[in-house]
Scaffold this motif. Sequence first.
Motif, mmCIF file in Angstrom:
data_model
loop_
_atom_site.group_PDB
_atom_site.id
_atom_site.type_symbol
_atom_site.label_atom_id
_atom_site.label_comp_id
_atom_site.label_asym_id
_atom_site.label_seq_id
_atom_site.Cartn_x
_atom_site.Cartn_y
_atom_site.Cartn_z
ATOM 1 N N THR A 181 45.921 34.317 24.419
ATOM 2 C CA THR A 181 44.566 33.990 23.958
ATOM 3 C C THR A 181 44.624 32.697 23.157
ATOM 4 O O THR A 181 45.461 32.559 22.255
ATOM 5 N N LEU A 219 42.524 30.442 20.672
ATOM 6 C CA LEU A 219 41.366 30.305 19.793
ATOM 7 C C LEU A 219 41.127 28.818 19.548
ATOM 8 O O LEU A 219 42.054 28.077 19.232
ATOM 9 N N HIS A 255 38.826 31.205 23.832
ATOM 10 C CA HIS A 255 37.732 31.592 22.949
ATOM 11 C C HIS A 255 37.272 30.378 22.161
ATOM 12 O O HIS A 255 38.083 29.593 21.648
ATOM 13 N N ASP A 256 35.975 30.237 22.052
ATOM 14 C CA ASP A 256 35.401 29.170 21.233
ATOM 15 C C ASP A 256 34.001 29.601 20.828
ATOM 16 O O ASP A 256 33.362 30.411 21.518
ATOM 17 N N THR A 259 35.383 33.138 26.752
ATOM 18 C CA THR A 259 34.431 34.003 26.070
ATOM 19 C C THR A 259 34.115 33.434 24.693
ATOM 20 O O THR A 259 34.940 32.744 24.086
ATOM 21 N N THR A 260 32.919 33.745 24.208
ATOM 22 C CA THR A 260 32.551 33.409 22.836
ATOM 23 C C THR A 260 32.655 34.629 21.926
ATOM 24 O O THR A 260 32.316 34.553 20.746
ATOM 25 N N ASP A 261 33.143 35.761 22.460
ATOM 26 C CA ASP A 261 33.301 37.000 21.698
ATOM 27 C C ASP A 261 34.743 37.089 21.200
ATOM 28 O O ASP A 261 35.671 37.279 21.986
ATOM 29 N N LEU A 262 34.940 36.965 19.903
ATOM 30 C CA LEU A 262 36.285 36.916 19.342
ATOM 31 C C LEU A 262 37.046 38.223 19.560
ATOM 32 O O LEU A 262 38.224 38.204 19.934
ATOM 33 N N ALA A 315 38.271 38.475 23.018
ATOM 34 C CA ALA A 315 39.380 37.550 23.278
ATOM 35 C C ALA A 315 40.699 38.087 22.736
ATOM 36 O O ALA A 315 41.755 37.903 23.357
#
Length: 445
Positions: free
Chosen positions: A4, A6, A35-36, A65-68, A71
């Motif tokens: 993953t 970030l 993820h961002d 995805t924008t969902d932490l 991710a």
Amino acid sequence: MRLTILGGGGFRVPLVHGALLADRAPGRVTRVVLHDVDAGRLRAVTRVLAEQAAGVPGAPEVSATTDLDEALTGADFVFSAIRVGGLEGRANDERVALAEGVLGQETVGAGGIAYGLRTVPVAVDIARRVARLAPDAWVINFTNPAGLVTEAMSHHLGDRVIGICDSPVGLGRRIARVLGARPGEAWIDYVGLNHLGWVRGLRVAGRDELPRLLADPALLGSFEEGRLFGADWLRSLGAVPNEYLHYYYFNREAVHAYQRAERTRGAFLHDQQARFYAGTEDPAVSALDLWERTRAEREATYMAENREAAGAGEREADDLSGGYEKVALALMRAIARDERTTLILNVRNRGTLAALDGDAVIEVPCLVDANGAHPVSVDPLPDHATGLVCAVKAVEREVLAAARSGSRATAVKAFALHPLVDSVTVARRLVDGYTAVHPGLAYLG
């Protein structure tokens, strides 16, 4: 293996992906999750990665995805390269500091403190989520200020968070190159904090070759740090400093150079990357070609103000290739496959430097295996270096305390104690200036 990333919409993510594409060994990364918080940046980088992977058999599957929490769940490795406040925040860090006549660089001095104050709370939240959602994952931190952020995350992840940086790698490579040695065959005696370290020896076949370098003005003038610091100063130190120490040893010249510059580094990158991300929205444009052109310009202008102040000239072509992605890949391979190796990393001290406590994150050579990174015993630093390391570590601890407590007074103390901030009054004005432009510092009461 699932990785993953970030800050997955960040400009340098394709470097990591390129390193993964070149890894053909068993147990390699087969899935990458980006993820961002910015969906547009994710789309742009995903386009670049798709072009990179075209025609490459067995390329990792990439999703975004924008969902932490999504991710992090199920990750084997988490690569953290976030930028809280974006490049606009970096430009503001520089502008506020320079208005007070002090350095605004993103990891050093006032700018580094401001960046740390708004990044640490976010990094701590990430660390807590990793501990809950992916407790067996290893976190590789490249988020700046890398040593400070790694230490903040280590309070929740222990030794499962390891900080990386390409500066020591590049420095060791340059020294080995001018000495006619292969970097992979040289032992680099490097010690300090992130962006605050010194090469004190370079051993090949048991022989320290650094004295030969320091005694030869022609060799010293043949690589970037030799030109940046000057042969006389390097001989006085008996070591080769990390390039970021130019901000300490030649602070007045560096500040003047930044003040004279048409734009600060952050403002330049903000405008440059805005053009890149906007350009990727045109489906007729090759996102990969655009990224490669933008990166070449970015690397060529790195620390341009310092080189101008020192008369060091342009960067060498061999120094434009980055390197942190290779460190990240080597670190993942060593842990995942127990391929033992030695890397310069940011890890907890554990008695390596007697002047600092065991939990202080330092930057030193480490032996890496399936159990993580283990700092190698090193000789003590000379007094002048110990003093600087202890002073900057004390500032980092004040930043961590301010982020934890929300205390404005503690934030002022962090600025005032830094060797590159020359007045408590200036420190107070810096806190006022930064809280006025950074919503992420609203927690300082």
